[in-house]
Motif scaffolding. Structure first.
Motif, PDB file in Angstrom:
ATOM      1  N   ALA A  45       1.073  10.272   6.600  1.00 24.65           N
ATOM      2  CA  ALA A  45       1.396   8.859   6.743  1.00 24.65           C
ATOM      3  C   ALA A  45       2.040   8.385   5.450  1.00 24.65           C
ATOM      4  CB  ALA A  45       0.143   8.052   7.034  1.00 24.65           C
ATOM      5  N   PHE A  46       3.189   7.819   5.557  1.00 23.32           N
ATOM      6  CA  PHE A  46       3.915   7.318   4.382  1.00 23.32           C
ATOM      7  C   PHE A  46       4.026   8.406   3.318  1.00 23.32           C
ATOM      8  CE2 PHE A  46       1.371   3.982   6.314  1.00 23.32           C
ATOM      9  CZ  PHE A  46       2.381   3.208   6.844  1.00 23.32           C
ATOM     10  N   LEU A 104       4.912  15.169  16.122  1.00 25.78           N
ATOM     11  CA  LEU A 104       5.376  13.843  16.513  1.00 25.78           C
ATOM     12  C   LEU A 104       5.808  13.111  15.251  1.00 25.78           C
ATOM     13  CD1 LEU A 104       3.671  11.667  19.090  1.00 25.78           C
ATOM     14  CD2 LEU A 104       3.867  10.668  16.837  1.00 25.78           C
ATOM     15  N   ALA A 105       6.907  12.375  15.331  1.00 29.24           N
ATOM     16  CA  ALA A 105       7.352  11.596  14.177  1.00 29.24           C
ATOM     17  C   ALA A 105       7.634  10.173  14.619  1.00 29.24           C
ATOM     18  CB  ALA A 105       8.607  12.215  13.573  1.00 29.24           C
ATOM     19  N   ALA A 125       0.811  -1.206   0.000  1.00 29.61           N
ATOM     20  CA  ALA A 125       0.000   0.000   0.000  1.00 29.61           C
ATOM     21  C   ALA A 125       0.840   1.248   0.000  1.00 29.61           C
ATOM     22  CB  ALA A 125      -0.876   0.017   1.227  1.00 29.61           C
ATOM     23  N   ALA A 126       1.754   1.263   0.871  1.00 29.56           N
ATOM     24  CA  ALA A 126       2.280   2.534   1.277  1.00 29.56           C
ATOM     25  C   ALA A 126       3.769   2.568   1.121  1.00 29.56           C
ATOM     26  CB  ALA A 126       1.920   2.746   2.726  1.00 29.56           C
ATOM     27  N   ALA A 127       4.201   2.689  -0.068  1.00 29.16           N
ATOM     28  CA  ALA A 127       5.636   2.658  -0.199  1.00 29.16           C
ATOM     29  C   ALA A 127       6.283   3.892  -0.803  1.00 29.16           C
ATOM     30  CB  ALA A 127       6.020   1.443  -1.013  1.00 29.16           C
ATOM     31  N   ALA A 166      10.378   9.211   8.186  1.00 29.17           N
ATOM     32  CA  ALA A 166       9.305   8.944   9.137  1.00 29.17           C
ATOM     33  C   ALA A 166       8.143   8.261   8.435  1.00 29.17           C
ATOM     34  CB  ALA A 166       8.826  10.241   9.771  1.00 29.17           C
ATOM     35  N   VAL A 167       7.581   7.205   9.039  1.00 28.35           N
ATOM     36  CA  VAL A 167       6.417   6.573   8.436  1.00 28.35           C
ATOM     37  C   VAL A 167       5.157   7.342   8.781  1.00 28.35           C
ATOM     38  CG1 VAL A 167       7.242   4.224   8.169  1.00 28.35           C
ATOM     39  CG2 VAL A 167       6.373   4.969  10.387  1.00 28.35           C
ATOM     40  N   LEU A 168       5.183   7.978   9.932  1.00 26.29           N
ATOM     41  CA  LEU A 168       3.991   8.659  10.412  1.00 26.29           C
ATOM     42  C   LEU A 168       4.440   9.950  11.070  1.00 26.29           C
ATOM     43  CD1 LEU A 168       0.986   8.082  10.580  1.00 26.29           C
ATOM     44  CD2 LEU A 168       1.358   7.020  12.789  1.00 26.29           C
TER      45      LEU A 168
END
Lengths: 275, 262, 259
Positions: free
Chosen positions: C73-74, C35-36, C4-6, C13-15
């Motif tokens: 996100a992503f 926030l990371a 999904a999330a690449a 950071a992913v989020l």
């Protein structure tokens, strides 16, 4: 719990302002409610036409709406049939003791008005509050959030099957309600007023438009009751008080929806089609 | 075959027993309420608060329902009257159906939905959050403190709202006749007055008072017997409105026949 | 399973929450939260009850829309995504809810299989095998056919944990996973969290809890919220220099470890 918000306190409203607020507040509340209901109705219709409602879920909901209401409908509509015939016949007795039209008019009126509407009110009470309690509980226990995290649309999953099940079952129950009320009324007429059952069981006033009118009413109640109730359930917040409050709101809102729909449909059909 | 029969009769029997237990519980609660009222020593503040609450909450819904009921009944009567052309009978049809039968039933159902359901939710939440137990440990009788004021309130309010509801139903009927059906509202009102529905009117009010009693006892019963958290409260409200609706129809029949016989 | 999330451009950071604010009727519940979350780390989110931790998690998952700032996100701003894209991004999330949030109309096995089936491309036999395997891992092999109401609190929590991690997500959000559980069960739950994290290298998690002692075993970094604002961020070694309220929170009953 939250930071202080530094805003100048609003000036107290003048008397005419508070009057306007008091008069207007219910309207804005009803408006907001209506907007939410219509939006949910469109979402549910979209889900239904996408074929998103699972067959098993629909059958389950149809069972919950229909079969499980049978006893309740039998009891309430049965008593309604008894008392209606009793009171009308007593009235007729005082004027002219001619019961020949009583049964025919009773059956016609049941089909076009009372069977669908009283059934609708009973379903609003039993199923409407049930749907709101179920969905409200799912909201406060975060199950609705969990559905969304699993990419399952709560409208597809929870609302669409209930709408389909109820659209099918409320007309069925209304037909059943005509039967129950007629049989109850016939029995009372026979026992108390000596009306022959053949005289009572007369379909000579019932015409096609009466049946169509009754079915249109039943289908619209069947569609809107679960929508309004689910909307109340989905708006539940915070613990046991929240679920109770949502359920209460659903009972009033769904019952009122039935009365309102009855007025709109009856009025339109009389004015436009003279039915 | 025998298993199936067994299951069916078992279910019927269990349902019957559950019904008997509920009805018994409701009757016992009714008795305890009456007992608690014998020296009339109920909490005046709580009663006043309830009266205000219930009145304010149910007034709009009762008024609007009554308007629509009047409107619907005049449309239905018009359908029959149209063929005979005797518009004077319009008032007769509206008055008879609304005063004696449909008015009390619909206003009772609305009142049960608004006030009864609310009472069950309120008391149920108090039970779930152990507030009722807290009252008991303070040696305060929950029946006297919580239930009796609600009983008095609903009995009074339902009676008053019924009188008001009849008035608004006539208003709704007259307005609809005038605006939608092209019948002068004066014709409708005159037809209504000439029909002498005083008996029907009083019967409707008596019905409404009895509904007030049954709604208060039933909703308090379901509220005080809530089990199991938030889910339990929702379920109790559901059961309470169902029982209230059933009671309304049964009482309607019983009072209707007794009243005409006497 | 993180197809999904690449997309690449997201500075590691992913989020990420940027100036996040959330307002309810009573006022701001979150204000200016940054926030990371980086791949492979477990961040402990701490603070007193009612100071916005659960609301922050829901904003991070896109369940609540923020009233200020944004959630990335992503590399994608959640607020700008279409529902289809949002669904894709959510497939990379796992969420363990505070009240278990098990679907009470489904069996345990169906609950766990639900996120797999929702993806549509799942082979039913593989799903069943995976569900059975994951449930057996947490000692619930016997509970497969039971309904949530038949389970104890600790069992429900474990089922919730398995349901959230069965898709091997990139980000897992734990909302108070040991709430209301006895100490022994709580320890087991935290062991499980550590094990889930080991299974997939590079997956990240945020754990909300009051249980500082048990969090020490798995969290390298902490974020503390007070009245909706971040009042502390860093490792346990940084606590010494932090305000009194923060050190008090960490010092609760673990003085020895800090000294």
């Amino acid at each position: 719990m939250v930071n202080d918000v530094h805003v100048a306190p609003p000036a107290p409203p003048r008397w005419y302002e508070s009057l306007f607020i008091a008069v207007g507040a219910p309207f804005t509340a009803v408006g907001r409610e209506l907007r939410g209901d219509v939006a949910l109705a469109f979402a549910a219709l979209g889900a239904i036409f996408r074929g998103a409602a699972g067959r098993r879920a629909v059958v389950q909901q149809a069972y919950a709406v229909g079969n499980r209401s049978l006893f309740f409908i039998t009891a309430t509509l049965g008593f309604l049939g008894l008392i209606s015939v009793y009171q009308v016949a007593t009235q007729i007795q005082q004027i002219l003791p001619d019961f020949s039209m009583l049964g025919a008019a009773f059956i016609q009126l049941m089909i076009r008005e009372f069977a669908p509407t009283i059934t609708g009110l009973m379903i609003a009470t039993r199923v409407g509050s049930g749907i709101a309690a179920e969905i409200g509980s799912m909201v406060v226990t975060e199950q609705v959030d969990a559905l969304r995290m699993c990419n399952a649309d709560p409208v597809e999953y929870l609302v669409a099957p209930r709408v389909l099940g109820s659209v099918v079952m409320v007309p069925m129950l209304s037909i059943y309600a005509v039967l129950v009320a007629t049989l109850a009324g016939m029995a009372l007429g026979h026992a108390v007023f000596d009306i022959p059952t053949q005289t009572f069981l007369s379909l000579r006033l019932v015409k096609g438009p009466d049946i169509v009118l009754g079915l249109v009413k039943a289908v619209s109640y069947g569609f809107w009751i679960p929508i309004v109730a689910a909307h109340a359930g989905l708006s539940a917040t915070g613990g046991s008080a929240g679920v109770g409050w949502a359920t209460t709101r659903a009972v009033v809102a769904t019952s009122f929806a039935v009365v309102l729909l009855d007025f709109v449909i009856s009025g339109a059909s009389y004015v436009i089609f003279s039915v | 075959m025998i298993r199936a029969l067994d299951a069916t009769f078992g279910a019927v029997g269990r349902g019957y027993l559950a019904l008997a237990r509920t009805v018994g519980g409701i009757v016992v609660l009714f008795g305890r309420i009456l007992r608690a009222m014998v020296p009339p020593r109920f909490d005046r503040d709580e009663t006043w608060r309830n009266l205000y609450d219930v009145g304010v909450k149910s007034f709009p819904i009762v008024v609007v329902t009554a308007l629509f009921v009047g409107a619907i009944m005049v449309i239905q009567s018009a359908f029959y009257v149209k063929r005979t052309g005797a518009t004077g009978l319009l008032g007769y049809g509206v008055g008879f159906s609304v005063f004696a039968e449909i008015g009390p039933i619909l206003i009772g159902l609305m009142f049960s939905g608004r006030v009864g359901a609310n009472t069950t939710a309120q008391l149920g939440t108090m039970v779930v959050t152990e507030q009722v137990d807290a009252l008991r440990t303070l040696a305060i009788d929950p029946i006297r403190y919580l239930v009796v004021p609600r009983f008095v309130t609903m009995l009074l309010m339902m009676t008053l709202l019924m009188v008001l509801g009849d008035a608004f139903a006539v208003l709704g009927a007259a307005g609809t006749a005038d605006a939608m059906l092209g019948v002068d509202w004066r014709v409708l009102v005159q037809g209504l007055l000439e029909a002498h529905f005083l008996d029907e009117f009083f019967m409707g009010v008596v019905k409404a008072s009895c509904f007030g009693v049954s709604i208060s006892v039933i909703s308090c019963f379901y509220g005080l017997n809530v089990r199991g958290g938030a889910v339990g409260v929702g379920r109790a409200v559901n059961a309470s409105v169902v029982a209230n609706a059933a009671a309304i129809f049964v009482l309607d029949f019983v009072i209707g026949t007794l009243y005409t016989v006497m | 399973m993180s197809a999904a999330a690449a997309p690449g451009a997201h500075d590691g950071a992913v989020l990420r929450a940027e100036g996040l604010g959330k307002r309810f009727a009573g006022g701001w519940v979150l204000e200016g939260v940054d926030l990371a979350l980086h791949p492979g780390e477990i961040v402990g989110l701490v603070g007193q009850g009612g100071h916005g931790k659960s609301v922050l998690l829901k904003c991070l998952a896109g369940l609540l829309a923020p009233d200020a700032g944004r959630v990335v996100a992503f590399g994608e701003d959640l607020a700008t995504l279409s529902s289809v894209r949002l669904a894709k991004v959510r497939e990379a999330y796992g969420y363990v809810f505070q009240n278990y949030a098990l679907f009470d109309f489904m069996t345990v096995a169906d609950n766990v299989a639900f996120p797999l089936r929702q993806r549509g491309d799942a082979d039913e036999r593989a799903v069943k095998a995976l569900v059975r395997e994951r449930l057996a891992e947490v000692g619930l092999a016997a509970a497969v056919g039971l309904y949530p109401r038949e389970l104890s609190g600790g069992m429900k929590k474990r089922v919730g944990l398995v349901r959230a991690t069965v898709t091997d997500p990139d980000v897992i959000l734990y909302d108070d996973p040991s709430a209301g559980l006895d100490p022994v069960t709580s320890s087991k739950i935290f062991e499980l969290i550590a094990r889930m994290q080991e299974r997939r290298a590079g997956s990240a998690a945020i754990v909300v809890s009051h249980d500082i002692d048990r969090m020490r075993a798995i969290c390298a970094r902490y974020v503390m919220l007070e009245r909706g604002r971040v009042v502390f961020e860093g490792g346990e070694e940084d606590v010494a220099g932090a305000p009194r309220a923060v050190s008090d929170f960490f010092d609760l009953d673990g003085a020895g470890v800090l000294a």
